[in-house]
Design a protein around this motif. Sequence first.
Motif, PDB file in Angstrom:
ATOM      1  N   LEU A 195       0.836  -1.200   0.000  1.00  0.00           N
ATOM      2  CA  LEU A 195       0.000   0.000   0.000  1.00  0.00           C
ATOM      3  C   LEU A 195       0.872   1.252   0.000  1.00  0.00           C
ATOM      4  CD1 LEU A 195      -2.783  -1.035   2.555  1.00  0.00           C
ATOM      5  CD2 LEU A 195      -2.915  -1.019   0.054  1.00  0.00           C
ATOM      6  N   ASP A 196       2.161   1.084  -0.174  1.00  0.00           N
ATOM      7  CA  ASP A 196       3.097   2.207  -0.223  1.00  0.00           C
ATOM      8  C   ASP A 196       3.083   2.796  -1.629  1.00  0.00           C
ATOM      9  OD1 ASP A 196       5.185   3.997  -0.197  1.00  0.00           O
ATOM     10  OD2 ASP A 196       6.607   2.639   0.777  1.00  0.00           O
ATOM     11  N   PRO A 197       2.592   4.015  -1.796  1.00  0.00           N
ATOM     12  CA  PRO A 197       2.518   4.608  -3.137  1.00  0.00           C
ATOM     13  C   PRO A 197       3.862   4.632  -3.861  1.00  0.00           C
ATOM     14  CG  PRO A 197       1.288   5.924  -1.561  1.00  0.00           C
ATOM     15  CD  PRO A 197       2.049   4.908  -0.759  1.00  0.00           C
ATOM     16  N   ALA A 198       4.937   4.779  -3.113  1.00  0.00           N
ATOM     17  CA  ALA A 198       6.259   4.871  -3.731  1.00  0.00           C
ATOM     18  C   ALA A 198       6.681   3.571  -4.395  1.00  0.00           C
ATOM     19  CB  ALA A 198       7.303   5.284  -2.685  1.00  0.00           C
ATOM     20  N   HIS A 199       6.047   2.469  -4.016  1.00  0.00           N
ATOM     21  CA  HIS A 199       6.463   1.167  -4.545  1.00  0.00           C
ATOM     22  C   HIS A 199       5.334   0.441  -5.265  1.00  0.00           C
ATOM     23  CE1 HIS A 199      10.336   1.478  -2.558  1.00  0.00           C
ATOM     24  NE2 HIS A 199       9.708   1.855  -1.458  1.00  0.00           N
ATOM     25  N   LEU A 200       4.325   1.170  -5.724  1.00  0.00           N
ATOM     26  CA  LEU A 200       3.212   0.551  -6.440  1.00  0.00           C
ATOM     27  C   LEU A 200       3.682  -0.069  -7.746  1.00  0.00           C
ATOM     28  CD1 LEU A 200       0.305   3.133  -5.992  1.00  0.00           C
ATOM     29  CD2 LEU A 200       0.576   0.914  -4.862  1.00  0.00           C
ATOM     30  N   PHE A 201       3.093  -1.230  -8.056  1.00  0.00           N
ATOM     31  CA  PHE A 201       3.443  -1.911  -9.303  1.00  0.00           C
ATOM     32  C   PHE A 201       2.197  -2.445 -10.010  1.00  0.00           C
ATOM     33  CE2 PHE A 201       5.178  -5.478 -11.814  1.00  0.00           C
ATOM     34  CZ  PHE A 201       6.203  -4.814 -12.483  1.00  0.00           C
ATOM     35  N   TYR A 202       1.196  -2.891  -9.230  1.00  0.00           N
ATOM     36  CA  TYR A 202      -0.003  -3.505  -9.811  1.00  0.00           C
ATOM     37  C   TYR A 202      -1.229  -2.600  -9.665  1.00  0.00           C
ATOM     38  CZ  TYR A 202       2.458  -7.935 -10.330  1.00  0.00           C
ATOM     39  OH  TYR A 202       3.340  -8.919 -10.710  1.00  0.00           O
ATOM     40  N   GLY A 203      -2.176  -2.792 -10.602  1.00  0.00           N
ATOM     41  CA  GLY A 203      -3.367  -1.955 -10.642  1.00  0.00           C
ATOM     42  C   GLY A 203      -4.247  -2.089  -9.406  1.00  0.00           C
ATOM     43  N   PHE A 204      -4.398  -3.302  -8.872  1.00  0.00           N
ATOM     44  CA  PHE A 204      -5.244  -3.495  -7.696  1.00  0.00           C
ATOM     45  C   PHE A 204      -4.679  -2.739  -6.499  1.00  0.00           C
ATOM     46  CE2 PHE A 204      -6.321  -6.452  -4.013  1.00  0.00           C
ATOM     47  CZ  PHE A 204      -7.552  -5.855  -3.783  1.00  0.00           C
ATOM     48  N   ASP A 205      -3.359  -2.809  -6.310  1.00  0.00           N
ATOM     49  CA  ASP A 205      -2.721  -2.069  -5.222  1.00  0.00           C
ATOM     50  C   ASP A 205      -2.949  -0.573  -5.395  1.00  0.00           C
ATOM     51  OD1 ASP A 205      -1.820  -4.662  -5.158  1.00  0.00           O
ATOM     52  OD2 ASP A 205       0.216  -4.158  -4.587  1.00  0.00           O
ATOM     53  N   SER A 206      -2.831  -0.117  -6.629  1.00  0.00           N
ATOM     54  CA  SER A 206      -3.034   1.296  -6.922  1.00  0.00           C
ATOM     55  C   SER A 206      -4.462   1.716  -6.597  1.00  0.00           C
ATOM     56  CB  SER A 206      -2.723   1.566  -8.396  1.00  0.00           C
ATOM     57  OG  SER A 206      -2.898   2.924  -8.717  1.00  0.00           O
ATOM     58  N   HIS A 207      -5.424   0.860  -6.917  1.00  0.00           N
ATOM     59  CA  HIS A 207      -6.823   1.155  -6.617  1.00  0.00           C
ATOM     60  C   HIS A 207      -7.039   1.296  -5.110  1.00  0.00           C
ATOM     61  CE1 HIS A 207     -11.183   0.945  -6.550  1.00  0.00           C
ATOM     62  NE2 HIS A 207     -11.086  -0.061  -5.705  1.00  0.00           N
ATOM     63  N   LEU A 208      -6.478   0.379  -4.327  1.00  0.00           N
ATOM     64  CA  LEU A 208      -6.634   0.441  -2.879  1.00  0.00           C
ATOM     65  C   LEU A 208      -5.990   1.691  -2.304  1.00  0.00           C
ATOM     66  CD1 LEU A 208      -6.063  -3.267  -1.770  1.00  0.00           C
ATOM     67  CD2 LEU A 208      -8.218  -2.010  -1.904  1.00  0.00           C
ATOM     68  N   VAL A 209      -4.842   2.072  -2.839  1.00  0.00           N
ATOM     69  CA  VAL A 209      -4.170   3.293  -2.379  1.00  0.00           C
ATOM     70  C   VAL A 209      -5.078   4.499  -2.584  1.00  0.00           C
ATOM     71  CG1 VAL A 209      -2.313   4.902  -2.989  1.00  0.00           C
ATOM     72  CG2 VAL A 209      -1.789   2.504  -2.526  1.00  0.00           C
ATOM     73  N   ARG A 210      -5.840   4.504  -3.664  1.00  0.00           N
ATOM     74  CA  ARG A 210      -6.738   5.631  -3.931  1.00  0.00           C
ATOM     75  C   ARG A 210      -7.926   5.676  -2.974  1.00  0.00           C
ATOM     76  NH1 ARG A 210      -6.903   7.476 -10.164  1.00  0.00           N
ATOM     77  NH2 ARG A 210      -4.669   7.335 -10.568  1.00  0.00           N
ATOM     78  N   GLN A 211      -8.218   4.563  -2.317  1.00  0.00           N
ATOM     79  CA  GLN A 211      -9.279   4.573  -1.309  1.00  0.00           C
ATOM     80  C   GLN A 211      -8.772   5.132   0.022  1.00  0.00           C
ATOM     81  OE1 GLN A 211     -12.156   3.649  -2.909  1.00  0.00           O
ATOM     82  NE2 GLN A 211     -10.644   3.326  -4.533  1.00  0.00           N
ATOM     83  N   LEU A 212      -7.445   5.025   0.253  1.00  0.00           N
ATOM     84  CA  LEU A 212      -6.855   5.407   1.531  1.00  0.00           C
ATOM     85  C   LEU A 212      -6.164   6.765   1.505  1.00  0.00           C
ATOM     86  CD1 LEU A 212      -5.181   1.980   2.423  1.00  0.00           C
ATOM     87  CD2 LEU A 212      -7.398   2.824   3.199  1.00  0.00           C
ATOM     88  N   PHE A 213      -5.664   7.159   0.341  1.00  0.00           N
ATOM     89  CA  PHE A 213      -4.873   8.390   0.225  1.00  0.00           C
ATOM     90  C   PHE A 213      -5.459   9.297  -0.860  1.00  0.00           C
ATOM     91  CE2 PHE A 213      -1.983   4.997   1.576  1.00  0.00           C
ATOM     92  CZ  PHE A 213      -1.377   5.559   2.697  1.00  0.00           C
ATOM     93  N   ASP A 214      -4.960  10.523  -0.901  1.00  0.00           N
ATOM     94  CA  ASP A 214      -5.339  11.479  -1.951  1.00  0.00           C
ATOM     95  C   ASP A 214      -4.087  12.070  -2.570  1.00  0.00           C
ATOM     96  OD1 ASP A 214      -8.287  11.542  -1.801  1.00  0.00           O
ATOM     97  OD2 ASP A 214      -7.937  12.276   0.223  1.00  0.00           O
ATOM     98  N   ARG A 215      -4.265  12.674  -3.757  1.00  0.00           N
ATOM     99  CA  ARG A 215      -3.163  13.348  -4.447  1.00  0.00           C
ATOM    100  C   ARG A 215      -3.400  14.855  -4.431  1.00  0.00           C
ATOM    101  NH1 ARG A 215      -6.382   9.645  -6.099  1.00  0.00           N
ATOM    102  NH2 ARG A 215      -6.612  10.358  -8.223  1.00  0.00           N
ATOM    103  N   LEU A 216      -2.403  15.593  -4.838  1.00  0.00           N
ATOM    104  CA  LEU A 216      -2.577  17.044  -4.949  1.00  0.00           C
ATOM    105  C   LEU A 216      -3.658  17.359  -5.970  1.00  0.00           C
ATOM    106  CD1 LEU A 216       1.112  18.339  -4.893  1.00  0.00           C
ATOM    107  CD2 LEU A 216      -0.608  18.606  -3.090  1.00  0.00           C
TER     108      LEU A 216
END
Length: 602
Positions: A150-171
């Motif tokens: 769930l570390d944005p800096a080390h994302l590699f797969y789409g599912f992980d990226s999707h979960l990160v978007r549920q927990l974090f936000d971007r600028l």
Amino acid sequence: MLTAERYMVLLDHYSKIGGDWAEPREIEVALEELTKLFHCTERNVKLIIRKLQEEGLIEWSPGRGRGHRSRLVFRANRENFIIELAQKLAKKGEYRSAFEFLHQHEGDIHARERFIQWLNDQFGVEKQLAAGQSCRDIFRLPVYKAPLTLDPAHLFYGFDSHLVRQLFDRLVQYDQNQGQVSGMIAHNWESNETGTSWTFHLRKGVRFHHGKELTAEDVVFTFSRLKENSTNRWLMSTLQRIEALDSRTVVFTLLQPNWLLPRLLCSSCASVLPADLLTKDETAFWQFPSGTGPFRLTHWSPNRMELEVHAGYFLGRPYLDGVTLVFLPDDIPNSSKLKWEQLIVNDSRVPARAEDDWKRIETLSRGCSLISWNRNRLGPQQSLAFRQAVNLVIDRPGMIRASGKSGYPARSFQPTEDTTLGIHRHDPAAACQLLEETGYTGEPIRLAAHHLEREEAEWIKSQCAGIGIPVEVMYHSKAEMAKSAARESDAILMCLVFAEDEVCELESYLQEDSFIRLHMPPELSHWVFCIVDEVFASSRPEKRRALLQQIELRLQEEAQVTFLVHGMLNTYVHPSIRGLVINNLGWMDFKDIWLTSAPTAR
């Protein structure tokens, strides 16, 4: 579980009567028979019998005196027993053990079907009533791919990226429908005339899940961390420094013009992290990370993940009170797939049967499956003619039919206007001619693939065998694919999903662990990096698109990649669920879902 296995051993052993199969009810048995059956002493057999009696599985009447046979009564029906045991394991979250147990008794087809139906009813909308509280709406879903990080800096797969978007936000975020970047944590931003300095102004009142208000310090920390040592530091490749002018103003100073910076900051990898918690104990933080997103993580184990609503979410409270993702084994046969699984479209293999009142959603994936050729490893794949031969021999329409999925032949990374025409003609004769010209002598090639892509991999293997190319398919887990498979194989069968068009294309060429980047020879990589510098320096979207198309064209000309299929994403939606839209990652944003009072799945 051991007691259950012993009960099944008894049932199986005494089910054959006169050569025919019949479930026993009551039998006469000698202890000597059971010592041979369980491969243990008479004393241990008596312990086993006592345990089976205590659990109510058998009745046992011992024979009086030596040589007299005892009476054994089976109290649990075989099919019901199998189902109940699988249900007990599932209720404890041990889904893999439940399916492994069913697999051991795969002859009991009706038991498996009944268990699948029961498990299916456990998913969907659950209304929880708590003392002194209003009704809570919990969405429970089965998932066949557990996240790696769930570390944005080390994302590699789409599912992980999707979960990160549920927990974090971007600028900022990219609005695909409007075709433009819009505000998120930043409400406004501007650049200087040369595109070498960008200033972002932050919203007030954006809070992390642990209560701290987000400030410019967190933004500076996040992007400094991203640039220093991460898989996705390519996002900050043009960054010279980042500084906070005050608590709500951040300035990015760049080494060169980069008019694409706002688009890069839309990436899940650019999610903003809390400086206070990460600098205190990073290891502990990633067990239960705190973001500003619409949901917060409350439980994460190998069996499930639980998300709780972030009631104070700055972009508006989601309707759902919680989401539970249950991680099921990803090697469950297609025939056992759950209908709720179709709400996880990226993991779908065959459309599940759904009731007539369910709504069907179908969309064409923004991406494709492809073969990436490792030109940094010795082997026949070093030959351009060899790679072209493989491209010519693969029958894409046949591959789509064999996989049980729906889609269209691919000639590029993303679908084009004529993709849905499905035009493709393979040419085995021309492929054979190319192989003869190369002097190919039949050396095997190693193709890496995830076992979820088994149908496609086996199709490629059979097609290549038809022209004399032996393919050794090496199946790997997600973690193995990300770590070692790229370097140790001659080619990789992979799927690219473009959540953000330009960003994801660049990611394929620049991310350090990208299969395509790892496979490109040094001279091709150098040329790509030079083109990328031009992409960053161009303020005109049409010029950036032309430059990226030039990269794609060269990859095609050199057969660095072999495009295969643009997949269709199919899902069925229960009539009680509204607001479900498939995002560019092939998933649904949980924050947008709301429920009606229509009958639910429970």
